[in-house]
Structure formats: C-alpha cells, structure tokens
Design an enzyme around this catalytic site. Structure first.
Site, short mmCIF file in Angstrom:
data_model
loop_
_atom_site.label_atom_id
_atom_site.label_comp_id
_atom_site.label_asym_id
_atom_site.label_seq_id
_atom_site.Cartn_x
_atom_site.Cartn_y
_atom_site.Cartn_z
CD GLU A 1 -3.06 -0.95 0.19
OE1 GLU A 1 -3.06 0.08 -0.51
OE2 GLU A 1 -3.90 -1.86 0.06
CG ASP B 1 -5.77 -7.16 -7.93
OD1 ASP B 1 -4.67 -7.40 -7.38
OD2 ASP B 1 -6.64 -6.45 -7.39
CD GLU C 1 -14.82 -5.34 -1.30
OE1 GLU C 1 -13.75 -5.10 -0.74
OE2 GLU C 1 -15.28 -4.60 -2.21
CD GLU D 1 -10.50 -1.55 -8.08
OE1 GLU D 1 -9.46 -1.38 -7.42
OE2 GLU D 1 -11.65 -1.29 -7.63
#
Length: 888
Positions: A85, A232, A326, A344
């Site tokens: 992150e 991803d 989610e 996204e």
C-alpha cells in the site's frame, strides 16, 4: 477534496460521517486495513494529480498541494506499514506528482521554484522500504517499520512468512521509475528479482500463480488462482512494465499468463477462480469486485470482445444493487455486501470508451456519478457502503476514491482540449498515478538476461511485440461493441425468471420449452444440439466428468443466449445443492464367492440416494447379474436374471437415479454402476458420489454403489471365469469370520499368516484333510451352499439357518449333496464325516471319489486366472491378510 482539506488534513483519511480525520492509533483498530495508514498524509500525496484534473487549468492549487506535502509529510515515523500500500499510494503519488511538476515547470509558467523535492522524498521512502526485501527469495516482507526496518528489535515486524502475489508483484512500475528518475538502479533490481521469483514459482502445467506465497521457501500457501483480490495487479504490472520499460520478457510472461487465464479462468462473461494444479476445477462460486479492473487491462492488451462481455455483466450487477458488491455469486446474488467506493469498474469503463468510442460507456459513467451522488454522498464527502442491499453507510472514504474514481470519471467525459497535457504520453499505475513513457530510454538498468527462463509458444496473432494501437484495432464503430453486449443486457435480471415472450413461445405449436439442467443428459445428441444453439460448449475431462462453458456470442440468438445463461445458472445451482449434501465416505464391494472368499475388496463410491449402508451394518449380499440394456436407462428386458440379485450396469446415457429405479422395478436388491471411462481407477481419481436427479428420490430403497472402470473389470472378469459371483455391498470391508459366520471356512482362508502365493498350495493340502468331529453335518451342507446357485437335481433340506445376508440363500441351501458343486472347495469334505451309503453301495462311493478328484483338478485349473486378477493389487493383498484383525 476540499472536505478532506478542511476536516481531516493532515490525517491520512477523511471520516465523512463524523467529519474528522482518521489518525492511526486514535481510532479503533480495523486490523490489516490500517496497515495502509502510515501518518504520511496519504490523501494529500494521492490527490496531487486529481486536483490538476478536476480544477482544470487552475494549477495554482496543485502548487499549494505540493508545498503542503513537502512541509508536512514525515517519512521517519515509528510505525509499521504495508509495503504494497505504501508503494502504490505514497511512493506512486510522490513520483506522479514529480512527473506533473517537472512537466509544468518545462512549460515555463508554474512550478518554477520546484527542485525535485518530491523526487527526493520518494527516494528517501524507497530506501525505507528496501529492508523488507531482506529475504532469501527476494520477495519482500508484507510489512516494514519506516523507522526501524524489519528485523530490528523495535521493528515489531519481520516474523511474517506469507505475502500475496499482488503484494510482491506490484512494485516494478514505481521502483523502476524511481531508479530511472534518480539513476539509482537498486530499486529496479529489487523489484525485478521479486517478479523473477514469482515467475519461476508459477505452476508449470497450468502457468497460473496462487494467491499467497511463502516469502522464504516459495511454496504456494493458497493455491487458488484468479484475476481478483491477491493477484490482480501482478498481471497488470507485467503488461504495463513492458509498456513503460520496453523489456520483452515482461510481455512474454504476461502473454503466457493471459493464455492460461483465458483457457481456465475466463468463462465469459464470468471470471472464476480455479485451482492452480487442477485448473479445470473451480475453486469457488463467487467473484470479488477487484476483478472489475480486468476488462480495462484486456483493452490495453488488445482483446476487446471478452472485455466488453465481462464489463457488461458487471454493469448489470451494478444496476441491480446500485454499486458493485465486494463479492457476488455466479447467479449474481450478494456474497459480501460492502462497497468501499472502489474505482476499478470506472477504470474499465474509461478504457472501453477509449477503445470503442461507443457513447454507451458515457451513459455507464453517468450512472456511476448519479449513484454516487444519490446513495454515497454525505455532508463531508462520500461514505463507503456498509451494505449495498440496505444502503447503510460506513464512516470511511479511502484515499484511492479521490485518486482514482473521479480521475477516471473526469477523463471519461473530458475532451482532448480540456487537458493541459497529452494523456497518451503517460501510463497509469494501479493507483492511477501517471508515469511518463520517456522513462523507457532514461537511465536504463543493465541486467543479465534470464536465459534459464522458458516461455510457452502461443498461437495467438494478438501477441505482438508492439503496444496495441487502439485507433487501428478498434475503429470507432459503436455497433461493434453493441453487438457483443446485446446478448448480455438482461443477464442479471433474467438469470432466474423466464421472459414472457419466451414463455409464450413455448406454448402451443411453437418451439419446445428450453432445456432444463435437471433433464440434461451429456450423451443425448438432441440435448447437445440444444446446448450448441444456446452457445454452451461441453468438454469431456479425463476423469470422466464433463464441464460446461457458455459463450453468449456463439448463441443462435439473444433469446437462446438468455436460455443458455439460465441453463448454466440452473446447473451451477444444481451442482451447489449436490455439494452441500453430506459428503459420504467410500463404500466397499467385497467378493465373497469362490475363489475369493472375501479377500478382494473394491473401493466404491456411494450414492446420495437409496439405502444408507452406514445404517445397515450387515450390508446387502447377493449374486451379481448384468442387466439388459447395459446402461439401465430403460425398462430392464431380462428381469428374470436380475430378480433377487445385484445388478451390474454401465455409467452414462441417463441419471443414476433413473438407473436405480429401473433395476429396482425389475426386482434387483442392489446395483453397481461401472464407469464407462476406460482405465479410470480409484487409485488415481477422487472419490465419486452418485447424485440424485434433482427430484425426490425417497422411492429408491435399494443400495447403489459406483465402481471405476478398473475395479469394475475385476468383477466382470470374475463373472467370465466363474459365472456365479457373489458380492457384499457394505459401508466397510468385513473380516472373513463375519462373512462366513455359521459356515465352514476352509483352513487356508482362516490362516491369515500364510503367504498369498502359497495359499493355493495349502488349499490343495487341506482338501484331503478330514474335518474334526465337532463339525456338524448341517454346517458342512451349508458350506457347500455358500457359492452355489441351484441348478436342478434332487432337493434336500439343509439343516441350520440360512444366511440372513443373502436373499438367495434359501434357494442355495436346496442342494443335493450326492452331487456336490465341483466349484466349491469343501464340497467334498461335506460328505466325508459320515458316509452317505452302506458298505455294500460301492458305486456312490466311487462317484464321490471321482468328484473329489475332479474338484481338485478343477481348483488347480483356476489358480492362474486368480493370480492374474490379483496381479495389480499386491499392495492391497497385504491389507486383506489383516482382515481377521478388522484392520482394513
């Protein structure tokens, strides 16, 4: 942004419901989620570029934001943060801000005072992240202390063993850009080493990677694979690293992975996780919202059709729930109800509009904005959805929301003249920060080529050595995208209910009603033709199962595509129901007749219907008979041969429950289904359970078991060799003392310590032994009846109780002992204790002697076939010898 500046700055995030900043340590802990907070003014560093886009040419606000970050961000905090992150949010934000700052400075109007301060901060942060890479594999620890590193006593981290694939594989863009900007190669080298290690650890047969990997050993901890959470951005950064850095190896790796994704994971319009070692087996029946980025990546790769299909499916889910949950199931029900305002889907919408020029995607963007304003907007910002079904909020607005969501939405609607620079000169990081493409030729890191790496040769004309040019690949023809979307426009709303027009069609003289999943037969040519019309393909797997895959675009019409999707949903639901059924343990088929006598036990699959053998300890015992027709899918034509016996039939042509009903109607007391897949065996295939037909199966009362092809052939070979073969169907193998309780057992069977290869010899010796005086004649007669069916002759009532396990035992007991069965060892012994004739009756005595000799010769002739049958079961024979101790 203004609310964040007013209510939260310099905190990392805005809490929009309470209008205050979220400071780590001052608010209740949210577990791993708080690892993204490092007292680094995340929102400020992430939003530098967003301000430029949203305020348009008012770059003065950008200057002020840069000055605030330089003044307020402290990188020397004693705090543990997520390496992943911090890299994508803070390091990426600093580098993206530096990119825009030097661009504005070159224009000569703004940022003339700027002297690469953001780049210096980025370099400092990069060095603080490097201790995380101190592992033998080169994969970074998932967390690092910004002040003390990893292994320092005060670091409070460094004990972790696992990290996600995306966490270790989403570093190359930021680290390589930092090396190219500064001329310090160490950052790019560390990121490349991590990527190389993941590539080497991919599952070679499927070319897929798992979700979680051990950072020390490289073993896969979670072996499921998909394109959503945990993996991803690993795929995203392989392709974008090629675009930014121009290294062919990154494109080669991406193409190899992409081929595997489209082969196993992509089931248009769905993207379902699979097992890396068994990629034809789905790992779960739901999808997470992070996979919504994938259509955008497919656009960049140049594969437009599946991108449109998946995006349309996701849009239909959004229209149903206002936001993308989610996680949601394959029948589009909510699995996890939260929605933290993820961007996204907006990202993919932007890329699809760029590729197609279809104004439809402007309407999609408009829907997103309207839903945000209507359902998520609160006085101090936008609040995450706690439950999309109820519309409840969560006091949370992640920094990625402003950094990505509004950036992509702004770009979606912006004209080229609205932009103060050419967006085509930059590439987006996973957090939508911009890095200039000219970095590919600046301060290139000289690295040794990995010559040991092998790449799969792929037959795909799209796998070129240049970036896909959207203007060439996708001419602005809106009808192209519309033709792909059309079959999916009602995919969610009509996945379960039927459309009126179709229902009306099925009435009267119109077409037949659509095929239902519960009625489907994989071997029915008419059903296969219907599947083809609905765009459903059938794949036969090596283990005998079949896999169904639907491609809506291959359907004959939109209505057929709708039928196909409904059929797939029904099949998934039917499969799900069957999986929810109690997972039954394996059962046993034990051959108890001559010359096996319980020594051969076959592993059998249970049935989810019929008699529960675990509740009937005695099991079901009887002689086997092959039915006609062999598939058992219609009325049995030889009921006289099946009555009171255990029916043998072949798998295929119809449902297992239908076979059971047909043989039960013919009078069978049990059934054994033999796999029609040549060479299948319980040694190599997983346990197989026979499921019902989706209807009530309470009418089936007989036991049904399933044998793989190899095991089934043992029974079929025994029938060809010995004709009368008796088996015991039970929940587990019985010891021979239990099987032959009340019957005389030849000594060679009782003596379990003898070697199997010597057993037949010992058996011959025992034939000449006289039974002891304690053995009653009635028991001897019963022993002669164990493995014999009546074939005529005089009747004599056998003393003793008939075998309660065998429905045919009463008939078997009616045997004339004057002419014993030559196949039954011990039959000659049956007449030995008391002579059946007076001393003057010599002829019967001679006949008996001759019979004994014939029996011995016949038994010897049977030894070789017995050995050949057991040739493949040497390991099991040792277990059979221990059956007397009930240890099988």
């Amino acid at each position: 942004f203004c609310s964040q500046q007013e209510h939260a700055y310099p905190a990392d995030e805005l809490m929009p419901l309470t209008c205050r900043g979220r400071v780590r340590g001052q608010e209740p802990s949210r577990g791993d989620v708080d690892d993204a907070l490092g007292k680094l003014v995340y929102t400020g560093t992430e939003h530098l570029l967003t301000v430029v886009f949203q305020v348009l040419n008012k770059t003065k606000e950008f200057e002020e934001a840069v000055k605030k970050v330089i003044k307020d961000v402290n990188l020397d905090n004693d705090i543990v943060v997520s390496v992943f992150e911090t890299n994508i949010r803070v390091l990426g934000g600093l580098l993206g801000g530096h990119s825009v700052a030097i661009m504005l400075k070159e224009k000569g109007e703004y940022m003339q005072w700027y002297n690469s301060e953001l780049l210096h901060m980025a370099k400092e942060l990069g060095y603080k992240l490097l201790p995380a890479f101190n592992t033998t594999s080169g994969l970074p620890y998932p967390r690092v202390n910004l002040k003390f590193g990893v292994r320092h006593p005060e670091a409070r981290t460094g004990t972790e063993t696992d990290t996600c694939t995306a966490c270790a594989g989403t570093l190359i863009l930021e680290f390589a850009a930092l090396s190219r900007f500064t001329g310090t190669s160490i950052f790019e080298e560390y990121a490349r080493k991590a990527l190389d290690f993941i590539w080497e650890k991919r599952q070679r047969s499927s070319n897929l990677v798992g979700v979680t990997i051990n950072i020390h050993t490289g073993d896969w901890v979670r072996k499921d694979s998909g394109v959503g959470a945990g993996i991803d951005s690993y795929y995203e950064y392989l392709l974008k690293a090629y675009v930014l850095l121009g290294d062919d190896s990154f494109l080669e790796r991406f193409n190899t992975h992409y081929d595997a994704i489209m082969r196993y994971i992509s089931q248009p319009p769905l993207l379902l996780d699979v097992h890396i070692h068994k990629p034809m087996l789905n790992a779960r029946t739901w999808m997470d919202s992070l996979l919504a980025f994938f259509p955008g990546l497919q656009v960049l790769k140049g594969d437009i059709r599946p991108a449109i299909e998946t995006h349309e499916m996701l849009y239909q889910v959004i229209k149903k729930h206002n936001f993308l949950p989610e996680a949601f199931t394959t029948d589009f029900r909510v699995h996890w109800a939260q929605h933290p305002l993820r961007p996204e889907f907006a990202e993919s919408t932007y890329f699809l509009y760029k590729a197609t020029g279809d104004p439809y995607y402007l309407e999609v963007g408009k829907t997103l904005i309207e839903n945000l304003n209507k359902y998520a907007r609160v006085p101090c910002g936008f609040a995450a959805m706690k439950d999309v079904r109820t519309g409840s909020h969560e006091d949370r607005m992640d920094s990625f929301f402003l950094a990505e969501m509004f950036k992509y939405l702004y770009l979606l609607f912006a004209d080229k003249e609205d932009m103060i620079f050419d967006i085509e000169d930059y590439i987006f990081t996973t957090e939508a920060h911009l890095l200039p493409l000219w970095l590919s030729t600046t301060n290139q890191t000289i690295l040794k080529k990995n010559t040991s790496t092998e790449y799969t040769e792929l037959d795909d004309s799209n796998f070129d050595w240049t970036c896909p040019n959207t203007q060439i690949l996708f001419p602005n023809d809106p009808m192209f995208a519309q033709s792909i979307r059309e079959p999916l426009k009602n995919v969610v709303d009509k996945s379960c209910p039927r459309g009126i027009s179709r229902a009306e069609e099925s009435l009267g003289s119109g077409p037949k009603p659509p095929l239902r999943a519960r009625d489907f037969m994989a071997s029915n040519p008419e059903h296969l033709e219907i599947l083809k019309k609905m765009g459903v393909s059938l794949i036969h797997l090596k283990d005998g199962r079949v896999q169904l895959v639907q491609h809506a675009v291959q359907a004959a019409s939109s209505l057929d595509a709708e039928d196909g999707l409904r059929f797939m949903q029904e099949m998934i639901e039917l499969s799900s129901q069957q999986q929810k059924e109690q997972q039954l343990p394996p059962r046993a088929v034990q051959i108890v007749s001559h010359p096996f006598f319980g020594r051969v036990v076959l592993t059998a699959g249970p049935a989810q219907f019929g008699m529960d053998l675990s509740k009937h300890k005695a099991g079901t015992r009887g002689f086997v008979a092959t039915i006609k027709p062999y598939n058992g899918c219609s009325e049995i034509t030889n009921p006289e041969a099946v009555k009171e016996k255990i029916a043998l039939m072949q798998r295929g042509q119809c449902m297992f429950a239908e076979k059971a009903r047909n043989i039960q109607k013919a009078g069978a007391i049990g059934g054994i289904v033999i796999d029609d897949n040549e060479g299948s065996s319980s040694d190599t295939a997983p346990l197989f359970q026979m499921a019902g037909d989706g209807k009530n199966t309470d009418d089936i009362t007989i036991p049904m078991l399933f044998l793989f092809n190899k095991e089934g052939n043992i029974i079929l070979d025994a029938i060809r060799e010995y004709e009368a073969v008796e088996v015991l169907l039970s929940d587990k193998a019985k010891d021979r003392a239990t099987i032959f309780k009340g019957k005389m057992i030849p000594n060679y069977i009782i003596d379990s310590n003898l070697e199997i290869e010597n057993m037949d010899q010992k058996s011959s010796e025992n034939d000449s032994h006289k039974p002891t005086s304690e053995e009653a004649p009635s028991e001897s007669q019963d022993a002669g009846a164990v493995s014999e069916e009546p074939e005529g002759g005089g009747e004599s009532s056998a003393a003793g109780d008939p075998d309660p396990l065998s429905p045919a035992s009463a008939d078997s007991a009616s045997v004339s002992m004057a002419d014993p069965d030559p196949h039954a060892p011990g039959a000659t012994e049956a007449g030995a204790p008391e002579p059946a004739c007076t001393p003057g009756d010599s002829q019967p005595q001679e006949q008996n002697t001759q019979t004994e000799a014939n029996s011995k010769a016949h038994w010897d002739s049977k030894v070789q076939p017995m050995e050949s049958i057991l040739a493949d079961w040497n390991e099991d024979i040792e277990a059979f010898e221990m059956m007397e101790k009930d240890e099988l």
